[in-house]
Design a protein around this motif. Structure first.
Motif, mmCIF file in Angstrom:
data_model
loop_
_atom_site.group_PDB
_atom_site.id
_atom_site.type_symbol
_atom_site.label_atom_id
_atom_site.label_comp_id
_atom_site.label_asym_id
_atom_site.label_seq_id
_atom_site.Cartn_x
_atom_site.Cartn_y
_atom_site.Cartn_z
ATOM 1 N N PRO A 81 0.821 -1.218 0.000
ATOM 2 C CA PRO A 81 0.000 0.000 0.000
ATOM 3 C C PRO A 81 0.852 1.264 0.000
ATOM 4 O O PRO A 81 1.883 1.339 0.669
ATOM 5 C CB PRO A 81 -0.798 -0.122 1.309
ATOM 6 C CG PRO A 81 0.054 -0.973 2.196
ATOM 7 C CD PRO A 81 0.787 -1.924 1.297
ATOM 8 N N PHE A 82 0.420 2.247 -0.761
ATOM 9 C CA PHE A 82 1.045 3.565 -0.797
ATOM 10 C C PHE A 82 -0.048 4.618 -0.710
ATOM 11 O O PHE A 82 -1.125 4.443 -1.286
ATOM 12 C CB PHE A 82 1.831 3.783 -2.096
ATOM 13 C CG PHE A 82 3.168 3.122 -2.127
ATOM 14 C CD1 PHE A 82 4.301 3.803 -1.723
ATOM 15 C CD2 PHE A 82 3.290 1.814 -2.551
ATOM 16 C CE1 PHE A 82 5.539 3.192 -1.756
ATOM 17 C CE2 PHE A 82 4.529 1.200 -2.590
ATOM 18 C CZ PHE A 82 5.651 1.881 -2.194
ATOM 19 N N THR A 83 0.230 5.673 0.001
ATOM 20 C CA THR A 83 -0.724 6.773 0.096
ATOM 21 C C THR A 83 -0.308 7.873 -0.864
ATOM 22 O O THR A 83 0.808 8.397 -0.780
ATOM 23 C CB THR A 83 -0.795 7.324 1.533
ATOM 24 O OG1 THR A 83 -1.169 6.275 2.426
ATOM 25 C CG2 THR A 83 -1.821 8.441 1.628
ATOM 26 N N LEU A 84 -1.202 8.212 -1.789
ATOM 27 C CA LEU A 84 -0.935 9.261 -2.765
ATOM 28 C C LEU A 84 -1.949 10.384 -2.604
ATOM 29 O O LEU A 84 -3.095 10.136 -2.215
ATOM 30 C CB LEU A 84 -1.023 8.708 -4.187
ATOM 31 C CG LEU A 84 -0.036 7.607 -4.568
ATOM 32 C CD1 LEU A 84 -0.328 7.115 -5.978
ATOM 33 C CD2 LEU A 84 1.397 8.115 -4.476
ATOM 34 N N GLU A 85 -1.510 11.593 -2.892
ATOM 35 C CA GLU A 85 -2.422 12.737 -2.855
ATOM 36 C C GLU A 85 -3.016 12.927 -4.247
ATOM 37 O O GLU A 85 -2.309 13.151 -5.216
ATOM 38 C CB GLU A 85 -1.688 13.997 -2.418
ATOM 39 C CG GLU A 85 -2.619 15.203 -2.273
ATOM 40 C CD GLU A 85 -1.933 16.414 -1.664
ATOM 41 O OE1 GLU A 85 -2.123 17.508 -2.208
ATOM 42 O OE2 GLU A 85 -1.206 16.245 -0.671
ATOM 43 N N VAL A 86 -4.328 12.787 -4.332
ATOM 44 C CA VAL A 86 -5.044 12.945 -5.590
ATOM 45 C C VAL A 86 -6.116 14.013 -5.414
ATOM 46 O O VAL A 86 -7.001 13.874 -4.566
ATOM 47 C CB VAL A 86 -5.697 11.615 -6.037
ATOM 48 C CG1 VAL A 86 -6.442 11.806 -7.350
ATOM 49 C CG2 VAL A 86 -4.646 10.518 -6.174
ATOM 50 N N GLU A 92 -5.303 5.818 -0.724
ATOM 51 C CA GLU A 92 -4.399 4.673 -0.632
ATOM 52 C C GLU A 92 -4.472 3.846 -1.911
ATOM 53 O O GLU A 92 -5.549 3.484 -2.375
ATOM 54 C CB GLU A 92 -4.734 3.803 0.576
ATOM 55 C CG GLU A 92 -3.673 2.749 0.854
ATOM 56 C CD GLU A 92 -3.785 2.136 2.231
ATOM 57 O OE1 GLU A 92 -2.834 2.284 3.034
ATOM 58 O OE2 GLU A 92 -4.819 1.502 2.512
ATOM 59 N N HIS A 93 -3.296 3.580 -2.478
ATOM 60 C CA HIS A 93 -3.169 2.734 -3.657
ATOM 61 C C HIS A 93 -2.323 1.520 -3.300
ATOM 62 O O HIS A 93 -1.626 1.505 -2.282
ATOM 63 C CB HIS A 93 -2.489 3.498 -4.795
ATOM 64 C CG HIS A 93 -3.325 4.587 -5.384
ATOM 65 N ND1 HIS A 93 -3.960 4.470 -6.594
ATOM 66 C CD2 HIS A 93 -3.638 5.830 -4.926
ATOM 67 C CE1 HIS A 93 -4.621 5.570 -6.863
ATOM 68 N NE2 HIS A 93 -4.445 6.418 -5.866
ATOM 69 N N TRP A 94 -2.390 0.510 -4.148
ATOM 70 C CA TRP A 94 -1.539 -0.668 -3.967
ATOM 71 C C TRP A 94 -0.702 -0.850 -5.223
ATOM 72 O O TRP A 94 -1.211 -0.774 -6.343
ATOM 73 C CB TRP A 94 -2.396 -1.920 -3.736
ATOM 74 C CG TRP A 94 -2.940 -2.008 -2.348
ATOM 75 C CD1 TRP A 94 -2.426 -2.707 -1.299
ATOM 76 C CD2 TRP A 94 -4.121 -1.372 -1.842
ATOM 77 N NE1 TRP A 94 -3.207 -2.553 -0.175
ATOM 78 C CE2 TRP A 94 -4.251 -1.742 -0.485
ATOM 79 C CE3 TRP A 94 -5.078 -0.533 -2.408
ATOM 80 C CZ2 TRP A 94 -5.306 -1.294 0.308
ATOM 81 C CZ3 TRP A 94 -6.123 -0.078 -1.623
ATOM 82 C CH2 TRP A 94 -6.220 -0.466 -0.276
ATOM 83 N N SER A 116 7.025 -0.342 -11.892
ATOM 84 C CA SER A 116 5.853 -0.356 -11.018
ATOM 85 C C SER A 116 4.581 -0.682 -11.791
ATOM 86 O O SER A 116 4.472 -0.428 -12.987
ATOM 87 C CB SER A 116 5.683 1.006 -10.334
ATOM 88 O OG SER A 116 6.873 1.404 -9.696
ATOM 89 N N GLU A 117 3.620 -1.208 -11.044
ATOM 90 C CA GLU A 117 2.285 -1.455 -11.592
ATOM 91 C C GLU A 117 1.264 -1.114 -10.518
ATOM 92 O O GLU A 117 1.375 -1.598 -9.375
ATOM 93 C CB GLU A 117 2.115 -2.914 -12.008
ATOM 94 C CG GLU A 117 0.738 -3.236 -12.561
ATOM 95 C CD GLU A 117 0.558 -4.707 -12.856
ATOM 96 O OE1 GLU A 117 -0.517 -5.070 -13.399
ATOM 97 O OE2 GLU A 117 1.467 -5.508 -12.527
ATOM 98 N N ASN A 118 0.310 -0.289 -10.851
ATOM 99 C CA ASN A 118 -0.759 0.057 -9.917
ATOM 100 C C ASN A 118 -1.798 -1.075 -9.942
ATOM 101 O O ASN A 118 -2.483 -1.270 -10.940
ATOM 102 C CB ASN A 118 -1.403 1.387 -10.308
ATOM 103 C CG ASN A 118 -2.356 1.904 -9.251
ATOM 104 O OD1 ASN A 118 -2.931 1.142 -8.482
ATOM 105 N ND2 ASN A 118 -2.524 3.221 -9.202
ATOM 106 N N VAL A 119 -1.888 -1.817 -8.830
ATOM 107 C CA VAL A 119 -2.802 -2.968 -8.765
ATOM 108 C C VAL A 119 -3.965 -2.680 -7.821
ATOM 109 O O VAL A 119 -4.588 -3.594 -7.292
ATOM 110 C CB VAL A 119 -2.048 -4.243 -8.337
ATOM 111 C CG1 VAL A 119 -1.049 -4.665 -9.398
ATOM 112 C CG2 VAL A 119 -1.360 -4.044 -6.983
ATOM 113 N N THR A 120 -4.258 -1.399 -7.630
ATOM 114 C CA THR A 120 -5.326 -1.017 -6.700
ATOM 115 C C THR A 120 -6.658 -1.642 -7.086
ATOM 116 O O THR A 120 -7.385 -2.165 -6.227
ATOM 117 C CB THR A 120 -5.461 0.516 -6.653
ATOM 118 O OG1 THR A 120 -4.207 1.090 -6.277
ATOM 119 C CG2 THR A 120 -6.521 0.933 -5.646
ATOM 120 N N GLU A 121 -6.986 -1.588 -8.363
ATOM 121 C CA GLU A 121 -8.281 -2.111 -8.800
ATOM 122 C C GLU A 121 -8.391 -3.608 -8.514
ATOM 123 O O GLU A 121 -9.430 -4.088 -8.044
ATOM 124 C CB GLU A 121 -8.478 -1.848 -10.293
ATOM 125 C CG GLU A 121 -9.843 -2.272 -10.804
ATOM 126 C CD GLU A 121 -10.072 -1.879 -12.255
ATOM 127 O OE1 GLU A 121 -11.059 -2.360 -12.844
ATOM 128 O OE2 GLU A 121 -9.261 -1.096 -12.785
#
Length: 320
Positions: A81-86, A92-94, A116-121
């Motif tokens: 998990p990573f916290t990003l400002e949007v 929080e994204h993964w 990297s790959e955003n796997v949040t979904e």
């Protein structure tokens, strides 16, 4: 003609960034910048955890991974998990990422590259699937428990087997009707009093003389009607299995009120819950009553046990 490796990296579809030994950004390609919603000049030359502040334990874990890269290893982390400002909000994204060391001209490792790959979904979909499986298991368990409880209730007052079968089948028909109304998409537009009565007709028919209801006429939207049906269904099921409906000496008080802003407060108060540990157990049903349904109603759900009493309060905050 020599290849322009920087242009190739910048145009690559895989998000990647490069850090030096001080963990400062050296390069980030367009795919990476798009993934983190940052401009290039917000990253280059800055310490990675100044750009992306994190909890100390997360920072420590990530620094350990980065140091392994500078020792020549190629570690991979999955679904971190990573916290990003949007748009000004912390979200929080993964990510899943792999790392590789990058040597300098003298052969020593000067940089690390992260792919990297955003796997949040994917993570969220899996969590949703797990929640749905949890709900299904919860409902199946409740189904068998309620059918058994209805049978025991009917048996106490039945004159003979044919009388038992008539009453039992009638209660089961009502039970299945209620189940259909709890399904998403059901067209339910009843008022609050009717929604409560429909549930109690199934679960508390034999305890009607021990139930007191009070409150004004409150029309409900389809979303409100279904959410409150599910709340009363859960409360009635628990009461039938563990609480005041099951206990011949138990009492149930249900009341509701509307404030000046048209917000509704529903109170469910049981006296004579008994000493069963099951009454106070937590699980999906608790989450449904205290988190899921209140969120749908823009309100708050609270449950409280005190000796042999149980109290649940649900607020419905209606937007202007």
């Amino acid at each position: 003609m020599p290849l322009n490796f920087e242009a190739i990296l910048m145009d690559a579809p895989v998000p990647m960034m490069v850090l030096d030994r001080q963990l400062k950004f050296v390069m980030a390609n367009d795919a990476y910048l798009a993934m983190v919603s940052k401009a290039k000049d917000e990253l280059i030359g800055r310490y990675v955890f100044d750009v992306f502040p994190e909890e100390p334990d997360r920072v420590e874990a990530m620094v350990e991974i980065f140091q392994k890269v500078f020792e020549g290893e190629r570690p991979v982390f999955k679904e971190i998990p990573f916290t990003l400002e949007v748009d000004g909000k912390q979200v929080e994204h993964w990510w899943t990422a792999s790392h590789a060391p990058v040597p300098g001209a003298d052969g020593s490792i000067k940089y690390l590259v992260q792919y990297s790959e955003n796997v949040t979904e994917q993570v969220q979909l899996r969590a949703l699937k797990d929640a749905m499986l949890g709900e299904m298991q919860h409902r199946i368990g409740n189904f068998f428990a309620v059918v058994g409880a209805i049978g025991r209730q009917v048996a106490r007052s039945a004159a003979d087997v044919p009388d038992f079968m008539d009453r039992f089948n009638s209660r089961l028909e009502s039970f299945f009707t209620i189940q259909k109304q709890l399904m998403p998409g059901s067209d339910q537009r009843d008022g609050l009093h009717s929604v409560i009565d429909e549930q109690l007709e199934v679960y508390a028919a034999s305890a009607s003389d021990r139930i007191v209801k009070s409150g004004p006429a409150v029309p409900l939207s389809p979303v409100e009607a279904q959410a409150i049906s599910m709340a009363v269904h859960e409360l009635s099921t628990n009461s039938l299995k563990y609480g005041a409906i099951r206990n011949p000496d138990g009492k149930l008080e249900i009341s509701w009120a509307v404030d000046a802003q048209n917000n509704v407060t529903l109170t469910w108060h049981e006296i004579g819950v008994g000493t069963s540990d099951g009454a106070a157990q937590t699980g999906y049903g608790t989450m449904l009553l205290t988190t899921i349904l209140p969120r749908q109603l823009h309100g708050v759900g609270k449950r409280h046990f005190d000796g042999d009493t149980f109290r649940y309060e649900l607020t419905i905050n209606r937007p202007d």
